[in-house]
Design a protein around this motif. Structure first.
Motif, PDB file in Angstrom:
ATOM      1  N   LEU A 187       0.843  -1.210   0.000  1.00  0.00           N
ATOM      2  CA  LEU A 187       0.000   0.000   0.000  1.00  0.00           C
ATOM      3  C   LEU A 187       0.870   1.249   0.000  1.00  0.00           C
ATOM      4  O   LEU A 187       0.590   2.215  -0.717  1.00  0.00           O
ATOM      5  N   ALA A 188       1.926   1.235   0.810  1.00  0.00           N
ATOM      6  CA  ALA A 188       2.834   2.383   0.881  1.00  0.00           C
ATOM      7  C   ALA A 188       3.494   2.648  -0.469  1.00  0.00           C
ATOM      8  O   ALA A 188       3.638   3.801  -0.892  1.00  0.00           O
ATOM      9  N   GLU A 189       3.885   1.595  -1.160  1.00  0.00           N
ATOM     10  CA  GLU A 189       4.511   1.748  -2.479  1.00  0.00           C
ATOM     11  C   GLU A 189       3.539   2.369  -3.477  1.00  0.00           C
ATOM     12  O   GLU A 189       3.927   3.228  -4.280  1.00  0.00           O
ATOM     13  N   ALA A 190       2.286   1.943  -3.440  1.00  0.00           N
ATOM     14  CA  ALA A 190       1.282   2.511  -4.345  1.00  0.00           C
ATOM     15  C   ALA A 190       1.054   3.989  -4.031  1.00  0.00           C
ATOM     16  O   ALA A 190       0.977   4.824  -4.940  1.00  0.00           O
ATOM     17  N   PHE A 191       0.965   4.329  -2.757  1.00  0.00           N
ATOM     18  CA  PHE A 191       0.799   5.721  -2.329  1.00  0.00           C
ATOM     19  C   PHE A 191       2.006   6.550  -2.794  1.00  0.00           C
ATOM     20  O   PHE A 191       1.847   7.649  -3.330  1.00  0.00           O
ATOM     21  N   ALA A 192       3.204   6.004  -2.590  1.00  0.00           N
ATOM     22  CA  ALA A 192       4.438   6.704  -2.985  1.00  0.00           C
ATOM     23  C   ALA A 192       4.479   6.946  -4.492  1.00  0.00           C
ATOM     24  O   ALA A 192       4.865   8.031  -4.947  1.00  0.00           O
ATOM     25  N   LYS A 193       4.072   5.969  -5.260  1.00  0.00           N
ATOM     26  CA  LYS A 193       4.068   6.109  -6.719  1.00  0.00           C
ATOM     27  C   LYS A 193       3.139   7.244  -7.144  1.00  0.00           C
ATOM     28  O   LYS A 193       3.508   8.087  -7.962  1.00  0.00           O
ATOM     29  N   GLY A 194       1.934   7.274  -6.571  1.00  0.00           N
ATOM     30  CA  GLY A 194       0.994   8.348  -6.892  1.00  0.00           C
ATOM     31  C   GLY A 194       1.520   9.718  -6.489  1.00  0.00           C
ATOM     32  O   GLY A 194       1.438  10.672  -7.263  1.00  0.00           O
ATOM     33  N   ALA A 195       2.089   9.804  -5.293  1.00  0.00           N
ATOM     34  CA  ALA A 195       2.615  11.081  -4.801  1.00  0.00           C
ATOM     35  C   ALA A 195       3.785  11.558  -5.658  1.00  0.00           C
ATOM     36  O   ALA A 195       3.893  12.751  -5.970  1.00  0.00           O
ATOM     37  N   ALA A 196       4.654  10.641  -6.063  1.00  0.00           N
ATOM     38  CA  ALA A 196       5.793  11.006  -6.916  1.00  0.00           C
ATOM     39  C   ALA A 196       5.323  11.453  -8.296  1.00  0.00           C
ATOM     40  O   ALA A 196       5.824  12.443  -8.841  1.00  0.00           O
ATOM     41  N   GLU A 197       4.346  10.741  -8.857  1.00  0.00           N
ATOM     42  CA  GLU A 197       3.829  11.120 -10.178  1.00  0.00           C
ATOM     43  C   GLU A 197       3.133  12.479 -10.146  1.00  0.00           C
ATOM     44  O   GLU A 197       3.070  13.159 -11.170  1.00  0.00           O
ATOM     45  N   ALA A 198       2.654  12.884  -8.977  1.00  0.00           N
ATOM     46  CA  ALA A 198       2.034  14.211  -8.835  1.00  0.00           C
ATOM     47  C   ALA A 198       3.092  15.304  -8.680  1.00  0.00           C
ATOM     48  O   ALA A 198       2.750  16.479  -8.548  1.00  0.00           O
ATOM     49  N   GLY A 199       4.371  14.925  -8.699  1.00  0.00           N
ATOM     50  CA  GLY A 199       5.452  15.904  -8.651  1.00  0.00           C
ATOM     51  C   GLY A 199       6.009  16.171  -7.274  1.00  0.00           C
ATOM     52  O   GLY A 199       6.789  17.122  -7.082  1.00  0.00           O
ATOM     53  N   ASN A 200       5.663  15.373  -6.297  1.00  0.00           N
ATOM     54  CA  ASN A 200       6.150  15.563  -4.942  1.00  0.00           C
ATOM     55  C   ASN A 200       7.491  14.877  -4.718  1.00  0.00           C
ATOM     56  O   ASN A 200       7.837  13.931  -5.413  1.00  0.00           O
ATOM     57  N   GLN A 201       8.220  15.361  -3.732  1.00  0.00           N
ATOM     58  CA  GLN A 201       9.463  14.727  -3.302  1.00  0.00           C
ATOM     59  C   GLN A 201       9.083  13.665  -2.267  1.00  0.00           C
ATOM     60  O   GLN A 201       8.557  14.003  -1.205  1.00  0.00           O
ATOM     61  N   VAL A 202       9.327  12.402  -2.576  1.00  0.00           N
ATOM     62  CA  VAL A 202       8.845  11.298  -1.750  1.00  0.00           C
ATOM     63  C   VAL A 202      10.022  10.501  -1.189  1.00  0.00           C
ATOM     64  O   VAL A 202      10.947  10.151  -1.912  1.00  0.00           O
ATOM     65  N   GLU A 203       9.942  10.223   0.115  1.00  0.00           N
ATOM     66  CA  GLU A 203      10.914   9.352   0.767  1.00  0.00           C
ATOM     67  C   GLU A 203      10.152   8.329   1.592  1.00  0.00           C
ATOM     68  O   GLU A 203       9.197   8.675   2.282  1.00  0.00           O
ATOM     69  N   THR A 204      10.599   7.087   1.523  1.00  0.00           N
ATOM     70  CA  THR A 204       9.994   6.033   2.319  1.00  0.00           C
ATOM     71  C   THR A 204      11.019   5.497   3.306  1.00  0.00           C
ATOM     72  O   THR A 204      12.160   5.221   2.931  1.00  0.00           O
ATOM     73  N   ILE A 205      10.605   5.378   4.557  1.00  0.00           N
ATOM     74  CA  ILE A 205      11.420   4.775   5.611  1.00  0.00           C
ATOM     75  C   ILE A 205      10.709   3.519   6.067  1.00  0.00           C
ATOM     76  O   ILE A 205       9.509   3.533   6.317  1.00  0.00           O
TER      77      ILE A 205
END
Length: 179
Positions: A20-38
């Protein structure tokens, strides 16, 4: 563009909440955000001792991996927590993480939008309610922050069981709306 921090709290490899986190991260990154996952896998995070030294020093007295995570939480504008539901509640490691983020309380933290991504074997719509209430209690201590969205994936128990689950698209779309 926003700074988005995603914290995955499952310690299992192939975790459904990580998916779920990976899917959220993909969407956030595609929207142009700077994304980091810990991920909390392999992190040394000890229990809070309640000494409250952090309220005067701004730093935790315990020397483990948590101060670096707290610094990233402080600087993020958006935080998403991903957790499996254990016994109708967030994972113990997520609760420990929230307790240990106490140095943020007296700081000029940047986060405003908080998201919760949950998975469980149980598939009832009420399954994540206690985890959401627990996180809301933490959020209530930060007057500028609010719960901006949740995604729940029920009916998943074994590792790597999320393939094709409808909630992956929900998490992706929620991440894509950040901006």
């Amino acid at each position: 563009m926003k700074k988005v921090l995603i914290i995955t709290t499952s310690l299992r490899h192939g975790s459904n909440s990580d998916a779920l986190a990976e899917a959220f991260a993909k969407g956030a990154a595609e929207a142009g955000n700077q994304v980091e996952t810990i991920t909390l896998k392999d992190k040394d995070i000890r229990f809070c001792k309640g000494c409250l030294a952090c309220q005067t020093t701004g730093k935790c007295a315990i020397k483990d991996d948590m101060p670096a995570i707290v610094e990233k939480m402080h600087d993020a504008e958006v935080i998403a927590f991903a957790t499996p539901i254990y016994y109708y509640e967030m994972s113990g490691q997520m609760k420990t993480l929230l307790d240990r983020s106490n140095p943020l309380y007296a700081s000029d933290y940047h986060f405003r939008d908080i998201y919760l991504l949950t998975t469980a074997a149980e598939d009832e719509t009420t399954t994540p309610e206690r985890a959401q209430i627990g996180l809301s209690g933490w959020i209530d201590c930060y007057e500028h922050a609010h719960l901006s969205g949740t995604v729940f994936a029920g009916g998943v128990n074994d590792a790597n069981e999320m393939a094709g689950h409808k909630s992956l698209a929900d998490a992706y779309e929620m991440g894509k709306r950040i901006g």
